[in-house]
Motif scaffolding. Sequence first.
Motif, PDB file in Angstrom:
ATOM      1  N   ASP A 100       0.820  -1.209   0.000  1.00  0.00           N
ATOM      2  CA  ASP A 100       0.000   0.000   0.000  1.00  0.00           C
ATOM      3  C   ASP A 100       0.858   1.264   0.000  1.00  0.00           C
ATOM      4  O   ASP A 100       0.493   2.273  -0.621  1.00  0.00           O
ATOM      5  N   ASP A 101       2.021   1.224   0.654  1.00  0.00           N
ATOM      6  CA  ASP A 101       2.933   2.386   0.640  1.00  0.00           C
ATOM      7  C   ASP A 101       3.481   2.642  -0.766  1.00  0.00           C
ATOM      8  O   ASP A 101       3.613   3.792  -1.196  1.00  0.00           O
ATOM      9  N   ILE A 102       3.814   1.567  -1.483  1.00  0.00           N
ATOM     10  CA  ILE A 102       4.310   1.729  -2.854  1.00  0.00           C
ATOM     11  C   ILE A 102       3.211   2.283  -3.751  1.00  0.00           C
ATOM     12  O   ILE A 102       3.462   3.160  -4.593  1.00  0.00           O
ATOM     13  N   HIS A 103       1.984   1.801  -3.554  1.00  0.00           N
ATOM     14  CA  HIS A 103       0.860   2.341  -4.325  1.00  0.00           C
ATOM     15  C   HIS A 103       0.688   3.838  -4.070  1.00  0.00           C
ATOM     16  O   HIS A 103       0.474   4.620  -4.988  1.00  0.00           O
ATOM     17  N   ARG A 104       0.822   4.238  -2.824  1.00  0.00           N
ATOM     18  CA  ARG A 104       0.657   5.655  -2.472  1.00  0.00           C
ATOM     19  C   ARG A 104       1.773   6.503  -3.077  1.00  0.00           C
ATOM     20  O   ARG A 104       1.531   7.623  -3.554  1.00  0.00           O
ATOM     21  N   SER A 105       2.993   5.998  -3.083  1.00  0.00           N
ATOM     22  CA  SER A 105       4.110   6.768  -3.663  1.00  0.00           C
ATOM     23  C   SER A 105       3.943   6.931  -5.170  1.00  0.00           C
ATOM     24  O   SER A 105       4.290   7.979  -5.735  1.00  0.00           O
ATOM     25  N   LEU A 106       3.401   5.917  -5.829  1.00  0.00           N
ATOM     26  CA  LEU A 106       3.154   6.032  -7.269  1.00  0.00           C
ATOM     27  C   LEU A 106       2.081   7.081  -7.563  1.00  0.00           C
ATOM     28  O   LEU A 106       2.190   7.847  -8.533  1.00  0.00           O
TER      29      LEU A 106
END
Length: 221
Positions: free
Chosen positions: A166-172
Amino acid sequence: MAELYVKPGNKERGWNDPPQFSYGLQTQAGGPKRAPLTKRVAAPQDGSPRVPTSETSPGAPPVGPPPLSSKAARPPVVGSCLPSSMESTNFPVVECEILLEDVLRPLEQALEDCRGHTKKQVCDDISRRLALLQEQWAGGKLSMPVKKRMALLVQELSSHQWDAADDIHRSLMVDHVTEVSQWMVGVKRLIAEKRSLSSEEEANEEKPIATAEQNQAVPGI
């Protein structure tokens, strides 16, 4: 002294005629002779202009081109190699190729796991978003940072690291929103559904264990 400047004997002159002066005696009685002004000075043999000694002063700078210094900067020789310190060290860096199949296959597998546990409308929307991801990836519309982060997101999703995915999704969504906005909503929903399904499976696995422990604790069973 008057007789030195008068030529002797012009007996035919009258008494009131002026005397004839002897200019030769004046030359002999005069001072030292001067050099005629029309005398030319010989040119120097080395080709450089020479200033008369009488016109130079002790403090005057020398006339003529300055001597060439051995330390003066010289133009580089054509075809000479640059020193090693000046050579360019910027070599092209080969990016690691990330395949579309390595990213898309785990996402489609997660979607298949969610079917039967999630509403059909939600699964169809996720499938449509994944098709957009595949189309943009194959069309070369996604940059390398987006591809790298999606590869990391899939790894975290496969390892059930929901918070990291979910953190990677948010950074994208923050850094590359123009590239991922059309399909990242489906990926986010897939992470949530897969997380919910995993929690249900873990809960279902814990129920038989808890029931067995309770049966063992009751005497006579």
